[in-house]
Design an enzyme around this catalytic site. Structure first.
Site, short mmCIF file in Angstrom:
data_model
loop_
_atom_site.label_atom_id
_atom_site.label_comp_id
_atom_site.label_asym_id
_atom_site.label_seq_id
_atom_site.Cartn_x
_atom_site.Cartn_y
_atom_site.Cartn_z
N ASP A 237 0.81 -1.23 0.00
CA ASP A 237 0.00 0.00 0.00
C ASP A 237 0.84 1.27 0.00
OD1 ASP A 237 -2.56 -1.09 0.12
OD2 ASP A 237 -2.43 -1.38 2.28
C1 BGC Z 1 -1.14 2.82 5.68
C2 BGC Z 1 -0.05 1.84 5.88
C3 BGC Z 1 -0.65 0.51 6.05
C4 BGC Z 1 -1.56 0.21 4.93
C5 BGC Z 1 -2.25 -1.06 5.12
C6 BGC Z 1 -1.95 2.42 4.49
O1 BGC Z 1 -2.95 3.34 4.22
O2 BGC Z 1 -0.58 4.07 5.51
O3 BGC Z 1 0.70 2.18 6.99
O4 BGC Z 1 0.34 -0.48 6.12
O5 BGC Z 1 -2.52 1.19 4.74
O6 BGC Z 1 -2.68 -1.23 6.38
O1 IFM Z 2 -1.31 -5.42 1.41
C1 IFM Z 2 -1.52 -4.59 2.50
C2 IFM Z 2 -2.81 -5.03 3.14
O2 IFM Z 2 -3.88 -4.93 2.25
C3 IFM Z 2 -3.07 -4.25 4.37
N1 IFM Z 2 -1.95 -4.27 5.25
C4 IFM Z 2 -0.69 -3.86 4.69
C5 IFM Z 2 -0.36 -4.63 3.45
C6 IFM Z 2 0.93 -4.14 2.86
O3 IFM Z 2 0.90 -2.78 2.57
#
Ligand code: BGC
Ligand code: IFM
Length: 809
Positions: A481
């Protein structure tokens, strides 16, 4: 250092001191009514959606961290304590919290008064039970007062925390006998309310928080408890709570039991007929009657336990390694179920407000539960497909209550479509229910389609959205992400510019390419099963093209490249100063079959070992970003070693484990498995910090000051992927379209293992022997004493039990 122990017989983790390194929680409920409960009774409850229908209040990031919950106070001779330690924190003579499957039992003894509280949500009931047993272990008569306490949330959790000018004037309650009703909003909506009751006469009550607490007191010193006297307050606005008080005498050795019940009532439609503020209590009375004595509660509790027994019975392991057995047979499956139920919405790290059900997340979650609850997986797939756009892209999240896509986040995560192929293929392999593909499920725009059309759209979305190197466009992000390559700065090289999201970005992802070739064989097989030969051939050509593109543009020196950014520059390459090697494409490109023949896979995995491995697992990227790179998006906003910037993402470690099994290195695969599996980390709980019975999303990486410290436990794709890695690839028992495949890849020194696997109604009792101490290779399989060809157990569907003897070699 340990803070408890596993009791495998009862399928419990038993916490023996209350001050764990972080609140260690459990989840109650698995259908509609849910509760989070910590080992000192902190937590909250909600119905279906933690954001819109929150039943009790919880304040995140509080001081101390975990206050607010399902509290009981005992009062005797001017002294008071909490049998769950918090919130009073008077030191108990005995304390124990048993977190079991769907229930928790907290016991506290003070001055020879032993109190045991069993918390659980009965199957198919919208309520939670707190059965409190109180026993006088002294040899004299004791006179005690018991106070219960919960604090209501005014339903919408975000509004509840922000909109005080309104909320301090809306609260409404009603008291009838021992039942306290919370009916805020009923005036307007007339379709839901909550109640808190006890199956006994009461001696007093409170429903107004300030009257109960005293305006300047905390949870640890409520005025009413200090005085030993309820004030019979009625909340008018402000903050409605529910507290009962019960006076009791206990003879020496005597025990009493009280059943407290917190219930939620939903009327499907607003009850237009009722006068404002008058609730229809018919359903509430019934719900109270269902659990108003010990016999009924015992029965409900037994049903809950039986239901978990039968769910887990679908995959049971005996390996001789008790840590492995408890992960596979109990806790990993349990976490998969909780994660499936709640996606990423409500935990002690997710506030229950901002994140609905993820499209990517929910599809991945299916691989951890489809063997237990295929019918629910089926429904989830349809719900997900219904939020897909006609071109195959998808809303990144959907709302659990109305099942509509979330417009605020929208689409643009270009990996999303492919996960639907994974989710659906897992369901088909588990059940053989190919008819499912004909199920009508429209696209988001209402256009009629069957499920198969959605898979086709998913597949073609990737094909139709390729960039200058014929690799898939990344869009806003792929699985990672925080790698946002379509962000750009107007002045390249200069940091801290305003980020923009450029629609026409040509940034490409090698990871999506790897996913595409990994999931494509399932899509192609699905086409074939439907007799769509032409489509299957066409799809195969696209796969060959993608493989070519990876080989030509996606390989760096000794590993796979991660991506090309907005400016067409390489990401995850030796050419970069930071962020040279990313874990994600290494796993997926090998799972997709690249490098298996020419030795590249081995080279790549050796690089992974060399560059990413640490004592606590594989870090996501090396070297971490020390400076801020605007052109890479969010990733370098994290300090080195945390989250996507080189944290140990437990979610993608299993991709490497699986890749290791594909080149036959069972010892290496299992070593990676053990490094992050929570049961193996129990002894270092003071370092790891989160629960030793469930995975956390992330463990701080090598470059972090707190290397080894976990965060974001419970709701993470880590649960499902580690379950897949260990059960399907290391133990190698894997559902396939036409049978159950047996293909272990284990450490060489194992003599073998035994698995009970229920598959399409048949019970397979599989005994794997490893006389020659190999890692991989099946020499012989006998089914009920008769040798079969190959390593695919046929589908009998006779509901019978089959003895499978496997000899490796
Ligand atoms: C957050 C990340 C997170 C991800 C998935 C993003 O929007 O900024 O820190 O790992 O979402 O949870
Ligand atoms: O792939 C994502 C997931 O969808 C939510 N937690 C963090 C992961 C890596 O960014």
């Amino acid at each position: 250092m340990k803070f408890g122990y596993f009791n495998d017989e009862n399928k419990e983790y038993v916490i023996t001191r209350p001050d764990t390194p972080y609140p260690w929680i459990n989840y109650l409920g698995s259908q509609a009514y849910f509760s989070l409960l910590s080992n000192t009774a902190g937590g909250y409850s909600f119905y279906k959606d933690a954001s819109k229908l929150r039943i009790t209040r919880y304040r995140y990031n509080n001081i101390p961290h975990d206050v607010g919950g399902k509290y009981y106070y005992l009062f005797e001779d001017g002294e008071y304590w909490s049998p769950t330690w918090a919130p009073v924190k008077r030191e108990l003579d005995k304390y124990e919290c048993r977190h079991g499957l769907g229930y928790s039992k907290i016991t506290g003894e003070y001055n020879d008064i032993n109190t045991e509280i069993l918390y659980f949500v009965p199957e198919n009931a919208n309520c939670e039970i707190h059965r409190l047993k109180i026993k006088n272990n002294s040899n004299r008569k004791r006179s005690l007062k018991l106070f219960s306490f919960i604090e209501f949330c005014l339903w919408n959790a975000f509004d509840d925390m922000t909109n005080f000018q309104r909320n301090f004037s809306t609260g409404e309650v009603e008291v009838e006998g021992a039942t306290i009703y919370h009916k805020t909003e009923y005036r307007e909506r007339r379709n839901h309310y909550a109640f808190f009751t006890v199956n006994s006469e009461i001696d007093g009550f409170d429903t107004d928080r300030e009257s109960f607490m005293g305006l300047y007191n905390g949870f640890h010193e409520p005025a009413v408890v200090k005085n030993g006297q309820s004030s019979n307050s009625l909340a008018n606005g402000w903050s409605p709570i529910a507290s009962h008080s019960i006076n009791m005498d206990l003879e020496a050795g005597e025990e009493k039991s009280f059943i407290f019940q917190l219930g939620f009532i939903e009327n499907k439609k607003a009850e237009k007929w009722s006068a404002p503020g008058i609730i229809n209590k018919t359903k509430a009375y019934q719900l109270m009657r269902d659990f108003d004595n010990d016999k009924k509660v015992d029965k409900a509790f037994r049903e809950l336990k039986d239901s978990w027994e039968s769910l887990l019975d679908n995959y049971q392991l005996k390996s001789g390694d008790e840590k492995l057995d408890r992960m596979v047979s109990i806790w990993n499956q349990y976490q998969c179920m909780v994660t499936y139920n709640l996606s990423r919405s409500a935990s002690y790290f997710e506030s229950g407000i901002s994140r609905g059900m993820g499209f990517r997340d929910s599809n991945q979650d299916l691989i951890g539960i489809v063997h237990m609850i295929p019918e629910r997986a089926r429904q989830r797939i349809l719900d997900l497909a219904a939020t897909q756009f006609e071109d195959g892209s998808a809303y990144h999240q959907f709302e659990p209550l109305n099942k509509k896509g979330n417009d605020a986040i929208g689409s643009g995560f270009n990996d999303d479509p492919l996960w639907l192929i994974l989710g659906t293929a897992s369901y088909l392999k588990e059940t053989g229910d190919f008819d499912f593909l004909n199920q009508k499920v429209p696209f988001n725009n209402g256009k009629e389609a069957v499920l198969f059309d959605h898979l086709k759209a998913s597949f073609m979305y990737i094909v139709n959205n390729r960039g200058p190197h014929d690799l898939p466009l990344i869009g806003h992000a792929d699985w990672n992400d925080c790698l946002n390559l379509s962000c750009f700065s107007d002045k390249p090289g200069e940091s801290f510019q305003v980020l923009s999201n450029k629609e026409d970005s040509q940034a490409e992802s090698v990871m999506i390419a790897g996913m595409f070739i990994t999931f494509a064989p399932d899509y192609i097989e699905i086409c074939r099963q439907r007799g769509e030969e032409e489509l299957a051939r066409e799809a195969q050509n696209y796969v060959e093209e993608m493989k070519e593109a990876i080989k030509k543009h996606g390989v760096d020196e000794n590993w796979f490249l991660r991506a090309y950014d907005y400016y067409g520059k390489k990401v995850g390459s030796v050419e970069n100063e930071e962020g040279q090697l990313y874990i994600e494409p290494q796993g997926f490109c090998i799972m997709g079959g690249i490098g298996l023949e020419d030795g590249l896979a081995r080279t790549v995995l050796d690089s992974v070992k060399d560059r990413l491995d640490t004592d606590y697992g594989l870090v996501l990227v090396d070297p971490t970003y020390k400076s801020y790179h605007i052109e890479l998006g969010e990733i370098s906003s994290y300090p080195p070693g945390y989250k996507e910037n080189g944290g140990i993402f437990c979610h993608n470690n299993p991709w490497i484990m699986i890749a290791e099994t594909m080149i036959g290195r069972g010892d290496q695969a299992f070593e990676y498995y053990k490094k992050i599996a929570p049961a193996y980390l129990e002894e270092i709980s003071e370092v790891h910090k989160t629960e030793p019975y469930v995975y956390a999303q992330m463990i701080a990486g090598r470059d972090a000051a707190t290397h080894g410290e976990a965060k974001n436990s419970w709701l993470t794709g880590t649960a499902a992927w580690n379950f897949a890695a260990i059960t399907q690839w290391i133990l190698g028992i894997r559902a396939d379209f036409n049978g159950l495949k047996i293909d272990p890849c284990i450490p060489k020194n194992w003599d073998g293992f035994e698995v009970k696997r229920v598959f399409r109604g048949d019970i397979f009792k599989i005994k794997v022997n490893n006389p020659e101490h190999v890692s991989k290779g099946v020499r012989e399989i006998k089914v009920d004493g008769t040798r079969i060809n190959g390593n695919l157990l046929p589908v009998y569907q006779d509901g019978g039990e089959h003895d499978i003897e496997v000899i490796m070699g």
